[in-house]
Design a protein around this motif. Structure first.
Motif, PDB file in Angstrom:
ATOM      1  N   HIS A 112       0.809  -1.231   0.000  1.00 16.44           N
ATOM      2  CA  HIS A 112       0.000   0.000   0.000  1.00 16.44           C
ATOM      3  C   HIS A 112       0.839   1.277   0.000  1.00 16.44           C
ATOM      4  O   HIS A 112       0.316   2.354  -0.266  1.00 16.44           O
ATOM      5  N   ARG A 113       2.129   1.175   0.251  1.00 20.06           N
ATOM      6  CA  ARG A 113       3.030   2.331   0.198  1.00 20.06           C
ATOM      7  C   ARG A 113       3.853   2.366  -1.088  1.00 20.06           C
ATOM      8  O   ARG A 113       4.826   3.091  -1.188  1.00 20.06           O
ATOM      9  N   ASP A 114       3.464   1.549  -2.068  1.00 17.42           N
ATOM     10  CA  ASP A 114       4.170   1.449  -3.356  1.00 17.42           C
ATOM     11  C   ASP A 114       5.608   0.979  -3.212  1.00 17.42           C
ATOM     12  O   ASP A 114       6.468   1.300  -4.030  1.00 17.42           O
ATOM     13  N   ARG A 115       5.886   0.183  -2.174  1.00 14.44           N
ATOM     14  CA  ARG A 115       7.195  -0.447  -2.028  1.00 14.44           C
ATOM     15  C   ARG A 115       7.128  -1.809  -2.713  1.00 14.44           C
ATOM     16  O   ARG A 115       6.121  -2.508  -2.596  1.00 14.44           O
TER      17      ARG A 115
ATOM     18  N   TYR B 179      10.008  -4.571   5.051  1.00 12.33           N
ATOM     19  CA  TYR B 179      10.474  -3.212   5.322  1.00 12.33           C
ATOM     20  C   TYR B 179      10.225  -2.829   6.771  1.00 12.33           C
ATOM     21  O   TYR B 179       9.306  -3.351   7.411  1.00 12.33           O
ATOM     22  N   ASP B 180      11.010  -1.871   7.288  1.00 12.77           N
ATOM     23  CA  ASP B 180      10.760  -1.338   8.618  1.00 12.77           C
ATOM     24  C   ASP B 180       9.842  -0.125   8.511  1.00 12.77           C
ATOM     25  O   ASP B 180       9.365   0.220   7.422  1.00 12.77           O
ATOM     26  N   GLU B 181       9.589   0.525   9.656  1.00 13.16           N
ATOM     27  CA  GLU B 181       8.653   1.656   9.694  1.00 13.16           C
ATOM     28  C   GLU B 181       9.146   2.865   8.896  1.00 13.16           C
ATOM     29  O   GLU B 181       8.364   3.756   8.574  1.00 13.16           O
TER      30      GLU B 181
ATOM     31  N   PRO C 220      14.508  -1.542   3.516  1.00 13.69           N
ATOM     32  CA  PRO C 220      14.443  -3.005   3.408  1.00 13.69           C
ATOM     33  C   PRO C 220      15.023  -3.668   4.650  1.00 13.69           C
ATOM     34  O   PRO C 220      16.054  -3.233   5.162  1.00 13.69           O
ATOM     35  N   THR C 221      14.342  -4.710   5.152  1.00 12.83           N
ATOM     36  CA  THR C 221      14.838  -5.446   6.309  1.00 12.83           C
ATOM     37  C   THR C 221      15.132  -6.908   5.984  1.00 12.83           C
ATOM     38  O   THR C 221      16.004  -7.500   6.596  1.00 12.83           O
ATOM     39  N   GLN C 222      14.385  -7.488   5.052  1.00 11.29           N
ATOM     40  CA  GLN C 222      14.579  -8.892   4.699  1.00 11.29           C
ATOM     41  C   GLN C 222      14.216  -9.146   3.254  1.00 11.29           C
ATOM     42  O   GLN C 222      13.396  -8.429   2.682  1.00 11.29           O
TER      43      GLN C 222
ATOM     44  N   GLU D 299      19.222 -10.339   5.108  1.00 14.34           N
ATOM     45  CA  GLU D 299      18.663  -9.585   6.226  1.00 14.34           C
ATOM     46  C   GLU D 299      19.466  -8.304   6.362  1.00 14.34           C
ATOM     47  O   GLU D 299      20.701  -8.334   6.309  1.00 14.34           O
ATOM     48  N   TYR D 300      18.775  -7.185   6.512  1.00 16.95           N
ATOM     49  CA  TYR D 300      19.415  -5.879   6.573  1.00 16.95           C
ATOM     50  C   TYR D 300      19.125  -5.253   7.927  1.00 16.95           C
ATOM     51  O   TYR D 300      17.982  -5.236   8.373  1.00 16.95           O
TER      52      TYR D 300
END
Length: 95
Positions: A28-31, A47-49, A53-55, A68-69
Motif C-alpha cells: 500500500h506504500r508502493d514499495r 520493510y521497517d517503519e 528493506p529489512t529482509q 537480512e538488513y
C-alpha cells in the motif's frame, strides 16, 4: 528493457531480452513487495517503519531467508549479513 506501467504508480512488469519478464507487486506504500522472474522464482521483501528493506525471502514472508538488513543510528548505510556465512558487509553511500 520494456516497462509496463499501471495507471498510477510504478511498473508492474519489466522485460529484458536476456532475463525475460519480471513481474512486480507492491504494498500500500508502493514499495516492491514481491518480484517474480521469468523462471517463476518469487522473492519477497520486508520493510521497517521507515520503509527501509529489512529482509528478502524466497517465495513469501515465511520463506527461506535470503538476506537480512540491519541499520544503526548513524547514516552510513545498511549492514548486510550473509545468510550462509554470517559475514557482515557495510554499505556506504558514494560521495
Amino acid at each position: 528493457m520494456d516497462l509496463e506501467l499501471r495507471q498510477a504508480g510504478p511498473a508492474e512488469t519489466a522485460t529484458d531480452p536476456d532475463t525475460g519478464t519480471t513481474t512486480l507487486a507492491y504494498d500500500h506504500r508502493d514499495r516492491p513487495l514481491t518480484s517474480t522472474n521469468a523462471c517463476g522464482i518469487t522473492v519477497w521483501s520486508g520493510y521497517d517503519e521507515l520503509s527501509r528493506p529489512t529482509q528478502q525471502r524466497l517465495g513469501g514472508s515465511s520463506g527461506t531467508l535470503l538476506a537480512e538488513y540491519t541499520y544503526d543510528t548513524v547514516s552510513v548505510g545498511p549492514t548486510v549479513k550473509g545468510v550462509e556465512s554470517g559475514d557482515e558487509i557495510r554499505l556506504r553511500p558514494v560521495p
